[in-house]
Design a protein around this motif. Structure first.
Motif, PDB file in Angstrom:
ATOM      1  N   ARG A  37      82.064 -17.453   4.464  1.00  0.00           N
ATOM      2  CA  ARG A  37      81.605 -18.781   4.083  1.00  0.00           C
ATOM      3  C   ARG A  37      81.265 -18.772   2.592  1.00  0.00           C
ATOM      4  O   ARG A  37      80.520 -17.921   2.107  1.00  0.00           O
ATOM      5  CB  ARG A  37      80.354 -19.150   4.891  1.00  0.00           C
ATOM      6  CG  ARG A  37      79.862 -20.600   4.700  1.00  0.00           C
ATOM      7  CD  ARG A  37      79.044 -20.859   3.440  1.00  0.00           C
ATOM      8  NE  ARG A  37      77.851 -20.069   3.334  1.00  0.00           N
ATOM      9  CZ  ARG A  37      76.704 -20.359   3.941  1.00  0.00           C
ATOM     10  NH1 ARG A  37      76.582 -21.427   4.693  1.00  0.00           N
ATOM     11  NH2 ARG A  37      75.647 -19.557   3.768  1.00  0.00           N
ATOM     12  N   VAL A  38      81.779 -19.767   1.853  1.00  0.00           N
ATOM     13  CA  VAL A  38      81.535 -19.867   0.419  1.00  0.00           C
ATOM     14  C   VAL A  38      80.921 -21.226   0.110  1.00  0.00           C
ATOM     15  O   VAL A  38      81.455 -22.262   0.515  1.00  0.00           O
ATOM     16  CB  VAL A  38      82.836 -19.690  -0.386  1.00  0.00           C
ATOM     17  CG1 VAL A  38      82.582 -19.915  -1.877  1.00  0.00           C
ATOM     18  CG2 VAL A  38      83.422 -18.300  -0.157  1.00  0.00           C
ATOM     19  N   TYR A  39      79.795 -21.216  -0.597  1.00  0.00           N
ATOM     20  CA  TYR A  39      79.246 -22.442  -1.163  1.00  0.00           C
ATOM     21  C   TYR A  39      80.000 -22.752  -2.457  1.00  0.00           C
ATOM     22  O   TYR A  39      80.192 -21.863  -3.295  1.00  0.00           O
ATOM     23  CB  TYR A  39      77.773 -22.265  -1.506  1.00  0.00           C
ATOM     24  CG  TYR A  39      76.799 -22.394  -0.367  1.00  0.00           C
ATOM     25  CD1 TYR A  39      77.076 -23.155   0.761  1.00  0.00           C
ATOM     26  CD2 TYR A  39      75.558 -21.773  -0.444  1.00  0.00           C
ATOM     27  CE1 TYR A  39      76.157 -23.286   1.786  1.00  0.00           C
ATOM     28  CE2 TYR A  39      74.622 -21.898   0.570  1.00  0.00           C
ATOM     29  CZ  TYR A  39      74.927 -22.653   1.682  1.00  0.00           C
ATOM     30  OH  TYR A  39      74.000 -22.774   2.691  1.00  0.00           O
ATOM     31  N   ALA A  40      80.357 -24.005  -2.633  1.00  0.00           N
ATOM     32  CA  ALA A  40      81.085 -24.425  -3.837  1.00  0.00           C
ATOM     33  C   ALA A  40      80.109 -24.654  -4.984  1.00  0.00           C
ATOM     34  O   ALA A  40      79.915 -25.774  -5.477  1.00  0.00           O
ATOM     35  CB  ALA A  40      81.892 -25.687  -3.552  1.00  0.00           C
ATOM     36  N   GLY A  41      79.493 -23.570  -5.417  1.00  0.00           N
ATOM     37  CA  GLY A  41      78.546 -23.645  -6.512  1.00  0.00           C
ATOM     38  C   GLY A  41      77.333 -24.474  -6.150  1.00  0.00           C
ATOM     39  O   GLY A  41      76.972 -24.626  -4.988  1.00  0.00           O
ATOM     40  N   SER A  42      76.702 -25.011  -7.178  1.00  0.00           N
ATOM     41  CA  SER A  42      75.524 -25.853  -7.021  1.00  0.00           C
ATOM     42  C   SER A  42      75.761 -27.157  -7.768  1.00  0.00           C
ATOM     43  O   SER A  42      76.331 -27.167  -8.867  1.00  0.00           O
ATOM     44  CB  SER A  42      74.300 -25.124  -7.589  1.00  0.00           C
ATOM     45  OG  SER A  42      73.149 -25.939  -7.538  1.00  0.00           O
ATOM     46  N   TRP A  43      75.312 -28.270  -7.139  1.00  0.00           N
ATOM     47  CA  TRP A  43      75.512 -29.558  -7.803  1.00  0.00           C
ATOM     48  C   TRP A  43      74.532 -30.575  -7.240  1.00  0.00           C
ATOM     49  O   TRP A  43      74.185 -30.534  -6.056  1.00  0.00           O
ATOM     50  CB  TRP A  43      76.932 -30.069  -7.625  1.00  0.00           C
ATOM     51  CG  TRP A  43      77.202 -31.324  -8.412  1.00  0.00           C
ATOM     52  CD1 TRP A  43      77.366 -32.591  -7.926  1.00  0.00           C
ATOM     53  CD2 TRP A  43      77.268 -31.414  -9.836  1.00  0.00           C
ATOM     54  NE1 TRP A  43      77.551 -33.466  -8.972  1.00  0.00           N
ATOM     55  CE2 TRP A  43      77.495 -32.778 -10.155  1.00  0.00           C
ATOM     56  CE3 TRP A  43      77.161 -30.491 -10.868  1.00  0.00           C
ATOM     57  CZ2 TRP A  43      77.615 -33.235 -11.466  1.00  0.00           C
ATOM     58  CZ3 TRP A  43      77.281 -30.934 -12.181  1.00  0.00           C
ATOM     59  CH2 TRP A  43      77.508 -32.289 -12.468  1.00  0.00           C
ATOM     60  N   ALA A  44      74.082 -31.475  -8.099  1.00  0.00           N
ATOM     61  CA  ALA A  44      73.250 -32.603  -7.697  1.00  0.00           C
ATOM     62  C   ALA A  44      73.689 -33.813  -8.517  1.00  0.00           C
ATOM     63  O   ALA A  44      74.164 -33.666  -9.658  1.00  0.00           O
ATOM     64  CB  ALA A  44      71.782 -32.296  -7.951  1.00  0.00           C
ATOM     65  N   PRO A  45      73.554 -35.010  -7.974  1.00  0.00           N
ATOM     66  CA  PRO A  45      74.053 -36.205  -8.660  1.00  0.00           C
ATOM     67  C   PRO A  45      73.429 -36.456 -10.029  1.00  0.00           C
ATOM     68  O   PRO A  45      74.040 -37.123 -10.872  1.00  0.00           O
ATOM     69  CB  PRO A  45      73.694 -37.344  -7.690  1.00  0.00           C
ATOM     70  CG  PRO A  45      73.595 -36.690  -6.362  1.00  0.00           C
ATOM     71  CD  PRO A  45      73.062 -35.317  -6.627  1.00  0.00           C
ATOM     72  N   ASP A  46      72.224 -35.926 -10.270  1.00  0.00           N
ATOM     73  CA  ASP A  46      71.567 -36.196 -11.546  1.00  0.00           C
ATOM     74  C   ASP A  46      71.951 -35.190 -12.637  1.00  0.00           C
ATOM     75  O   ASP A  46      71.439 -35.257 -13.761  1.00  0.00           O
ATOM     76  CB  ASP A  46      70.051 -36.194 -11.375  1.00  0.00           C
ATOM     77  CG  ASP A  46      69.508 -34.862 -10.857  1.00  0.00           C
ATOM     78  OD1 ASP A  46      70.310 -33.987 -10.463  1.00  0.00           O
ATOM     79  OD2 ASP A  46      68.264 -34.703 -10.848  1.00  0.00           O
ATOM     80  N   ARG A  47      72.879 -34.270 -12.335  1.00  0.00           N
ATOM     81  CA  ARG A  47      73.288 -33.282 -13.334  1.00  0.00           C
ATOM     82  C   ARG A  47      74.419 -33.823 -14.194  1.00  0.00           C
ATOM     83  O   ARG A  47      75.069 -34.817 -13.858  1.00  0.00           O
ATOM     84  CB  ARG A  47      73.694 -31.977 -12.647  1.00  0.00           C
ATOM     85  CG  ARG A  47      72.524 -31.330 -11.925  1.00  0.00           C
ATOM     86  CD  ARG A  47      72.926 -30.104 -11.165  1.00  0.00           C
ATOM     87  NE  ARG A  47      73.322 -29.015 -12.026  1.00  0.00           N
ATOM     88  CZ  ARG A  47      73.658 -27.798 -11.593  1.00  0.00           C
ATOM     89  NH1 ARG A  47      73.643 -27.552 -10.288  1.00  0.00           N
ATOM     90  NH2 ARG A  47      74.000 -26.852 -12.429  1.00  0.00           N
ATOM     91  N   SER A  48      74.688 -33.146 -15.309  1.00  0.00           N
ATOM     92  CA  SER A  48      75.741 -33.576 -16.228  1.00  0.00           C
ATOM     93  C   SER A  48      76.848 -32.531 -16.298  1.00  0.00           C
ATOM     94  O   SER A  48      76.703 -31.421 -15.787  1.00  0.00           O
ATOM     95  CB  SER A  48      75.153 -33.809 -17.628  1.00  0.00           C
ATOM     96  OG  SER A  48      74.578 -32.609 -18.135  1.00  0.00           O
ATOM     97  N   ASP A  49      77.957 -32.914 -16.930  1.00  0.00           N
ATOM     98  CA  ASP A  49      79.116 -32.048 -17.132  1.00  0.00           C
ATOM     99  C   ASP A  49      79.739 -31.611 -15.807  1.00  0.00           C
ATOM    100  O   ASP A  49      79.916 -30.413 -15.540  1.00  0.00           O
ATOM    101  CB  ASP A  49      78.753 -30.831 -17.978  1.00  0.00           C
ATOM    102  CG  ASP A  49      79.993 -30.021 -18.410  1.00  0.00           C
ATOM    103  OD1 ASP A  49      81.115 -30.597 -18.445  1.00  0.00           O
ATOM    104  OD2 ASP A  49      79.848 -28.814 -18.674  1.00  0.00           O
ATOM    105  N   HIS A  50      80.100 -32.575 -14.988  1.00  0.00           N
ATOM    106  CA  HIS A  50      80.764 -32.279 -13.726  1.00  0.00           C
ATOM    107  C   HIS A  50      82.056 -31.513 -13.973  1.00  0.00           C
ATOM    108  O   HIS A  50      82.356 -30.533 -13.264  1.00  0.00           O
ATOM    109  CB  HIS A  50      81.046 -33.575 -12.965  1.00  0.00           C
ATOM    110  CG  HIS A  50      81.647 -33.363 -11.613  1.00  0.00           C
ATOM    111  ND1 HIS A  50      82.995 -33.096 -11.410  1.00  0.00           N
ATOM    112  CD2 HIS A  50      81.081 -33.372 -10.365  1.00  0.00           C
ATOM    113  CE1 HIS A  50      83.231 -32.952 -10.124  1.00  0.00           C
ATOM    114  NE2 HIS A  50      82.096 -33.114  -9.461  1.00  0.00           N
ATOM    115  N   ALA A  51      82.816 -31.920 -14.965  1.00  0.00           N
ATOM    116  CA  ALA A  51      84.111 -31.282 -15.222  1.00  0.00           C
ATOM    117  C   ALA A  51      83.949 -29.810 -15.575  1.00  0.00           C
ATOM    118  O   ALA A  51      84.723 -28.954 -15.122  1.00  0.00           O
ATOM    119  CB  ALA A  51      84.845 -32.019 -16.338  1.00  0.00           C
TER     120      ALA A  51
END
Length: 303
Positions: free
Chosen positions: A105-119
């Protein structure tokens, strides 16, 4: 389909004890957490612990079919933290090969909607999986990216996009419809339309909403805190997910391998029977659902 227990459901058992519980429950295998400081997990990089678990699994006839790391740093902007996360997944690949597991099982990194630089985060995530894929392929292991909140692949569409961009047979989708349901992402027909041809692993669990209109909120990646929850965990078949229809559709997409019972007793013990009872009940119900799924040819699916 083979039915595996998941050591998320056995927080008060060592891994050998969890394997014995799974054997007693009539399960066909085990998905084992790969994390330090968790009793029912394999410590990162501990070859002796891995060897002992492989021996016990063989003795009990309950093979370790998968590992579940918790690292989320493979898209981190800090190069040192990103490298440490990639190295942990390398170690997980080596451990999987050692214990005979065929998926991680792999988590696709970490992300939250309030963060920047999605790309930028997305490209670091993609390139990390491109780097890890050849090692996984050589070990006979699939890296299965989960539909999971708090990561860059909360939805089925995002997960499918990532796996297609990595473009390696060693990187697949971990399909978890319960996750998609409680985050208010794709319903199961849409989820399988998006990613059904990419599935390499399946998590099975069930739930009920306490407030189906409440927006999804989670401040952590591994779990939803008690004060943020709008659902309650249930034994498979006692919640709202139409698993017989889902499993029939999954088989129609060509997946017929492991179903892992992700029994959430580690996070939500107040919702569920204790593990010995819960896994035995879950295994019986899931076997009947698999049989029901096999008989659904031509049946109308609920939408």
């Amino acid at each position: 389909m083979r039915i595996a227990g998941h050591t998320l459901g056995t927080p008060e058992h060592s891994v050998p004890e969890a394997l014995a519980l799974f054997a007693a429950a009539g399960l066909d295998g085990a998905e084992v957490i790969y994390q330090d400081d968790y009793l029912s997990g394999l410590p990162v990089g501990d070859d002796d612990a891995a060897a002992e678990v492989a021996r016990v699994a063989d003795d009990l006839g309950v093979p370790v079919v998968g590992l579940a790391p918790y690292t989320t740093g493979i898209n981190h902007a800090d190069a040192t933290q990103r490298r440490a996360a990639i190295d942990e997944l390398r170690a997980a690949v080596d451990c999987a090969h050692r214990v005979g597991a065929t998926r991680i099982r792999v988590y696709a990194g970490s992300w939250a909607p309030d963060r920047s630089d999605h790309a930028g985060h997305w490209e670091r995530l993609r390139s990390a999986l491109v780097e890890l894929a050849p090692r996984a392929a050589d070990a006979g292991v699939s890296l299965c990216v989960e539909n999971h909140f708090g990561t860059m692949t909360q939805s089925a569409r995002e997960t499918a996009r990532l796996v297609r961009e990595v473009d390696s047979p060693a990187v697949r989708v971990l399909y978890d419809q319960a996750n998609l349901t409680f985050t208010h992402d794709e319903a199961w027909p849409e989820a399988l339309h998006e990613q059904g041809d990419l599935i390499g692993h399946v998590h099975v669990k069930d739930l009920v909403f306490t407030d189906p209109n409440a927006p999804f909120v989670a401040s952590e990646t591994a779990r939803v805190k008690a004060e943020e929850r709008a659902v309650r965990s249930r034994v498979v078949g006692e919640g709202i997910l139409p698993w017989a229809h889902i499993l029939h559709a999954v088989e129609q997409q060509g997946y017929g391998d492991v179903l892992s019972l992700e029994y959430e007793y580690r996070w939500h013990p107040q919702d569920l029977p204790e593990p010995a009872e819960g896994f035995a009940r879950s295994a019986r119900v899931l076997r009947s659902l698999v049989a029901e799924a096999a008989g659904l040819v031509g049946a109308e699916d609920p939408r």
